[in-house]
Design a protein around this motif. Structure first.
Motif, PDB file in Angstrom:
ATOM      1  N   PHE A 131       0.893  -1.157  -0.044  1.00 45.04           N
ATOM      2  CA  PHE A 131       0.123  -0.028   0.015  1.00 45.04           C
ATOM      3  C   PHE A 131       0.754   1.164   0.016  1.00 45.04           C
ATOM      4  O   PHE A 131       1.643   1.453   0.899  1.00 45.04           O
ATOM      5  CB  PHE A 131      -0.970   0.181   1.186  1.00 45.04           C
ATOM      6  CG  PHE A 131      -1.960  -0.963   1.235  1.00 45.04           C
ATOM      7  CD1 PHE A 131      -1.871  -2.087   1.884  1.00 45.04           C
ATOM      8  CD2 PHE A 131      -3.119  -0.757   0.437  1.00 45.04           C
ATOM      9  CE1 PHE A 131      -2.748  -3.086   1.659  1.00 45.04           C
ATOM     10  CE2 PHE A 131      -4.165  -1.751   0.502  1.00 45.04           C
ATOM     11  CZ  PHE A 131      -4.026  -2.876   1.167  1.00 45.04           C
ATOM     12  N   LYS A 175      -4.808  12.528   9.242  1.00 46.71           N
ATOM     13  CA  LYS A 175      -5.397  11.448   8.067  1.00 46.71           C
ATOM     14  C   LYS A 175      -4.200  10.954   7.199  1.00 46.71           C
ATOM     15  O   LYS A 175      -3.494  11.818   6.854  1.00 46.71           O
ATOM     16  CB  LYS A 175      -6.329  12.244   7.066  1.00 46.71           C
ATOM     17  CG  LYS A 175      -6.960  11.437   6.171  1.00 46.71           C
ATOM     18  CD  LYS A 175      -8.401  11.973   5.804  1.00 46.71           C
ATOM     19  CE  LYS A 175      -8.698  11.103   4.489  1.00 46.71           C
ATOM     20  NZ  LYS A 175      -9.156   9.791   5.068  1.00 46.71           N
ATOM     21  N   PHE A 221      -4.789   6.162   1.857  1.00 47.36           N
ATOM     22  CA  PHE A 221      -4.177   5.121   1.148  1.00 47.36           C
ATOM     23  C   PHE A 221      -4.607   4.652  -0.173  1.00 47.36           C
ATOM     24  O   PHE A 221      -5.628   5.136  -0.676  1.00 47.36           O
ATOM     25  CB  PHE A 221      -4.652   3.696   2.206  1.00 47.36           C
ATOM     26  CG  PHE A 221      -3.817   3.868   3.520  1.00 47.36           C
ATOM     27  CD1 PHE A 221      -4.256   4.211   4.633  1.00 47.36           C
ATOM     28  CD2 PHE A 221      -2.708   2.773   3.501  1.00 47.36           C
ATOM     29  CE1 PHE A 221      -3.431   4.003   5.740  1.00 47.36           C
ATOM     30  CE2 PHE A 221      -1.769   2.539   4.481  1.00 47.36           C
ATOM     31  CZ  PHE A 221      -2.409   3.311   5.678  1.00 47.36           C
ATOM     32  N   GLY A 222      -3.733   4.261  -0.924  1.00 48.76           N
ATOM     33  CA  GLY A 222      -4.033   3.613  -2.208  1.00 48.76           C
ATOM     34  C   GLY A 222      -4.833   2.092  -1.970  1.00 48.76           C
ATOM     35  O   GLY A 222      -5.078   1.794  -1.032  1.00 48.76           O
ATOM     36  N   LYS A 223      -5.057   1.565  -3.253  1.00 46.70           N
ATOM     37  CA  LYS A 223      -6.079   0.445  -3.053  1.00 46.70           C
ATOM     38  C   LYS A 223      -5.155  -0.826  -3.011  1.00 46.70           C
ATOM     39  O   LYS A 223      -5.638  -1.859  -2.824  1.00 46.70           O
ATOM     40  CB  LYS A 223      -7.039   0.313  -4.331  1.00 46.70           C
ATOM     41  CG  LYS A 223      -7.961   1.506  -4.360  1.00 46.70           C
ATOM     42  CD  LYS A 223      -8.863   1.073  -5.632  1.00 46.70           C
ATOM     43  CE  LYS A 223      -9.947   2.237  -5.478  1.00 46.70           C
ATOM     44  NZ  LYS A 223     -11.012   1.665  -6.731  1.00 46.70           N
ATOM     45  N   TYR A 236      -9.161   1.605  11.521  1.00 45.79           N
ATOM     46  CA  TYR A 236      -9.331   1.386  10.193  1.00 45.79           C
ATOM     47  C   TYR A 236     -10.290   0.237   9.984  1.00 45.79           C
ATOM     48  O   TYR A 236     -10.253  -0.744  10.732  1.00 45.79           O
ATOM     49  CB  TYR A 236      -8.083   1.197   9.520  1.00 45.79           C
ATOM     50  CG  TYR A 236      -6.956   2.382   9.432  1.00 45.79           C
ATOM     51  CD1 TYR A 236      -6.279   2.901  10.196  1.00 45.79           C
ATOM     52  CD2 TYR A 236      -7.047   3.024   8.061  1.00 45.79           C
ATOM     53  CE1 TYR A 236      -5.588   3.912  10.164  1.00 45.79           C
ATOM     54  CE2 TYR A 236      -6.273   4.236   7.989  1.00 45.79           C
ATOM     55  CZ  TYR A 236      -5.546   4.683   9.078  1.00 45.79           C
ATOM     56  OH  TYR A 236      -4.833   5.677   8.950  1.00 45.79           O
ATOM     57  N   GLN A 248     -11.004  -2.685   6.777  1.00 43.42           N
ATOM     58  CA  GLN A 248     -10.550  -2.838   5.426  1.00 43.42           C
ATOM     59  C   GLN A 248     -11.431  -4.158   5.029  1.00 43.42           C
ATOM     60  O   GLN A 248     -11.449  -5.294   5.739  1.00 43.42           O
ATOM     61  CB  GLN A 248      -9.170  -3.572   5.693  1.00 43.42           C
ATOM     62  CG  GLN A 248      -8.318  -4.074   4.235  1.00 43.42           C
ATOM     63  CD  GLN A 248      -6.906  -4.605   4.500  1.00 43.42           C
ATOM     64  OE1 GLN A 248      -6.550  -5.069   5.581  1.00 43.42           O
ATOM     65  NE2 GLN A 248      -6.274  -4.158   3.578  1.00 43.42           N
ATOM     66  N   GLY A 260      -9.302  -5.218  -0.032  1.00 47.17           N
ATOM     67  CA  GLY A 260      -9.406  -3.993  -0.247  1.00 47.17           C
ATOM     68  C   GLY A 260      -8.464  -2.794   0.327  1.00 47.17           C
ATOM     69  O   GLY A 260      -7.563  -3.472   0.954  1.00 47.17           O
ATOM     70  N   THR A 261      -8.745  -1.787   0.289  1.00 49.62           N
ATOM     71  CA  THR A 261      -7.935  -0.891   0.838  1.00 49.62           C
ATOM     72  C   THR A 261      -8.120  -0.465   2.346  1.00 49.62           C
ATOM     73  O   THR A 261      -9.258  -1.148   2.917  1.00 49.62           O
ATOM     74  CB  THR A 261      -7.839   0.565  -0.014  1.00 49.62           C
ATOM     75  OG1 THR A 261      -6.832   1.430   0.459  1.00 49.62           O
ATOM     76  CG2 THR A 261      -9.222   1.228   0.212  1.00 49.62           C
ATOM     77  N   LEU A 262      -7.582   0.497   3.079  1.00 48.14           N
ATOM     78  CA  LEU A 262      -7.707   0.763   4.547  1.00 48.14           C
ATOM     79  C   LEU A 262      -8.424   1.949   4.559  1.00 48.14           C
ATOM     80  O   LEU A 262      -8.123   2.833   3.766  1.00 48.14           O
ATOM     81  CB  LEU A 262      -6.150   0.622   5.171  1.00 48.14           C
ATOM     82  CG  LEU A 262      -5.768  -0.199   5.202  1.00 48.14           C
ATOM     83  CD1 LEU A 262      -4.361  -0.256   4.163  1.00 48.14           C
ATOM     84  CD2 LEU A 262      -5.273  -0.734   6.646  1.00 48.14           C
ATOM     85  N   GLN A 263      -9.598   1.901   5.025  1.00 49.62           N
ATOM     86  CA  GLN A 263     -10.465   3.054   5.432  1.00 49.62           C
ATOM     87  C   GLN A 263     -10.492   3.566   6.646  1.00 49.62           C
ATOM     88  O   GLN A 263     -10.737   2.865   7.343  1.00 49.62           O
ATOM     89  CB  GLN A 263     -11.930   2.648   5.065  1.00 49.62           C
ATOM     90  CG  GLN A 263     -12.928   4.077   5.315  1.00 49.62           C
ATOM     91  CD  GLN A 263     -12.709   5.159   4.494  1.00 49.62           C
ATOM     92  OE1 GLN A 263     -12.841   5.110   3.265  1.00 49.62           O
ATOM     93  NE2 GLN A 263     -12.556   6.225   5.139  1.00 49.62           N
ATOM     94  N   GLN A 264     -10.046   4.629   7.164  1.00 49.08           N
ATOM     95  CA  GLN A 264      -9.655   5.453   8.416  1.00 49.08           C
ATOM     96  C   GLN A 264     -11.240   5.507   8.932  1.00 49.08           C
ATOM     97  O   GLN A 264     -12.046   6.136   8.031  1.00 49.08           O
ATOM     98  CB  GLN A 264      -9.000   6.613   8.186  1.00 49.08           C
ATOM     99  CG  GLN A 264      -8.756   6.976   9.858  1.00 49.08           C
ATOM    100  CD  GLN A 264      -7.732   8.207   9.870  1.00 49.08           C
ATOM    101  OE1 GLN A 264      -7.152   8.490   9.035  1.00 49.08           O
ATOM    102  NE2 GLN A 264      -7.684   9.174  10.793  1.00 49.08           N
ATOM    103  N   VAL A 285     -14.191  10.184  11.054  1.00 51.44           N
ATOM    104  CA  VAL A 285     -13.846  10.350   9.712  1.00 51.44           C
ATOM    105  C   VAL A 285     -14.835   9.881   8.798  1.00 51.44           C
ATOM    106  O   VAL A 285     -15.172  10.506   7.720  1.00 51.44           O
ATOM    107  CB  VAL A 285     -12.571   9.607   9.353  1.00 51.44           C
ATOM    108  CG1 VAL A 285     -12.007   9.852   7.960  1.00 51.44           C
ATOM    109  CG2 VAL A 285     -11.324  10.148  10.102  1.00 51.44           C
ATOM    110  N   PHE A 309     -12.161  -6.576   8.233  1.00 48.40           N
ATOM    111  CA  PHE A 309     -10.920  -6.556   8.916  1.00 48.40           C
ATOM    112  C   PHE A 309     -10.814  -5.148   9.696  1.00 48.40           C
ATOM    113  O   PHE A 309     -10.747  -4.136   9.010  1.00 48.40           O
ATOM    114  CB  PHE A 309      -9.427  -6.805   8.120  1.00 48.40           C
ATOM    115  CG  PHE A 309      -8.405  -7.481   9.018  1.00 48.40           C
ATOM    116  CD1 PHE A 309      -7.229  -7.148   8.374  1.00 48.40           C
ATOM    117  CD2 PHE A 309      -8.266  -8.303   9.807  1.00 48.40           C
ATOM    118  CE1 PHE A 309      -5.954  -7.617   8.896  1.00 48.40           C
ATOM    119  CE2 PHE A 309      -7.333  -8.602  10.605  1.00 48.40           C
ATOM    120  CZ  PHE A 309      -6.187  -8.481   9.905  1.00 48.40           C
ATOM    121  N   LEU A 339      -8.452  -2.879  12.118  1.00 40.84           N
ATOM    122  CA  LEU A 339      -7.183  -2.511  12.415  1.00 40.84           C
ATOM    123  C   LEU A 339      -6.956  -1.255  13.238  1.00 40.84           C
ATOM    124  O   LEU A 339      -7.646  -0.324  12.816  1.00 40.84           O
ATOM    125  CB  LEU A 339      -6.188  -2.231  11.211  1.00 40.84           C
ATOM    126  CG  LEU A 339      -6.216  -3.624  10.373  1.00 40.84           C
ATOM    127  CD1 LEU A 339      -5.815  -3.331   8.762  1.00 40.84           C
ATOM    128  CD2 LEU A 339      -5.032  -4.382  11.052  1.00 40.84           C
TER     129      LEU A 339
END
Lengths: 113, 113
Positions: free
Chosen positions: A89, A100, A103-105, B36, B38, B42-46, B59, B88, B90
């Motif tokens: 990532f 903040k 992140f990329g995918k 986060y 996930q 996939g990507t990580l979403q805060q 957020v 997931f 985190l």
């Protein structure tokens, strides 16, 4: 809106080759760029990072190249090993905001022996 | 050295049931803390971040809430789980004070049925 873009989404290389993972960003205030390595079922681990004052950061087999003008960076993994097979990532932040990290995918790297 | 612990390791819960996930940081005082989410692959979403005890910023709204009852503890919870909450989770920490590098915990795998 995806602020951090990665390409390719997946990459397969042979053991010993150099893997190149690309990243680009939109926000010109971003000045800190960490790369994380994630293995299945685990949390991401910080691999290497660079700030916008540098155009290159090297740590063993891992090197980040940074082009501020084009808002692009790349992660080069030389002498790739099967143990490097993971998802990588790219992330970006405006240093000092403390809040903040975008992140990329992610890019899934497979290193074949 | 700092250590980050998340609990539980994994959960299987029914839709509509409550949830509480925890995160503890040892070896660092007054860290910034983050949650986060996930999706698989996939990507990580805060979701949330906190810079001090009792203060949490949201957020993304996902029918979840977070609290920081102690300097070293971060809790993620909801009263009613949705199928979309599967994934997931985190926890991460950063040193704060303009040091934005984030370090992730091992994660909690949640499956909502």
């Amino acid at each position: 809106q995806q602020q951090v873009r990665q390409s390719p989404q997946s990459l397969t290389v042979w053991e010993g080759e150099t893997a190149i993972l690309n990243c680009s960003y939109e926000d010109s205030t971003f000045n800190y760029f960490p790369w994380y390595q994630q293995f299945p079922g685990e949390g991401p681990a910080l691999l290497i990072s660079i700030s916008s004052v540098s155009d290159k950061k090297e740590d063993g087999r891992f090197t980040i190249f940074f082009n501020k003008r084009e808002k692009k960076l790349s992660l080069h993994i030389t002498d790739s090993q099967p143990g490097d097979s993971a998802t990588y990532f790219c992330a970006a932040a405006s240093q000092g905001t403390g809040s903040k990290l975008s992140f990329g995918k992610g890019a899934k790297l497979t290193v074949s022996p | 050295a700092q250590t980050i612990h998340q609990w539980p390791v994994a959960e299987i819960k029914a839709v509509g049931s409550p949830l509480s996930l925890g995160c503890t940081i040892k070896g660092k005082s007054s860290p910034n803390l983050y949650w986060y989410w996930q999706a698989t692959g996939g990507t990580l979403q805060q979701l949330f971040y906190s810079i001090t005890v009792g203060q949490v910023e949201s957020v993304v709204q996902l029918n979840l809430s977070a609290s920081r009852p102690k300097d070293d503890q971060f809790i993620l919870s909801t009263e009613k789980l949705l199928l979309s909450h599967s994934g997931f989770y985190l926890c991460a920490w950063s040193p704060g004070q303009y040091q934005d590098t984030q370090y992730f915990g091992p994660g909690t795998r949640l499956l909502v049925l």
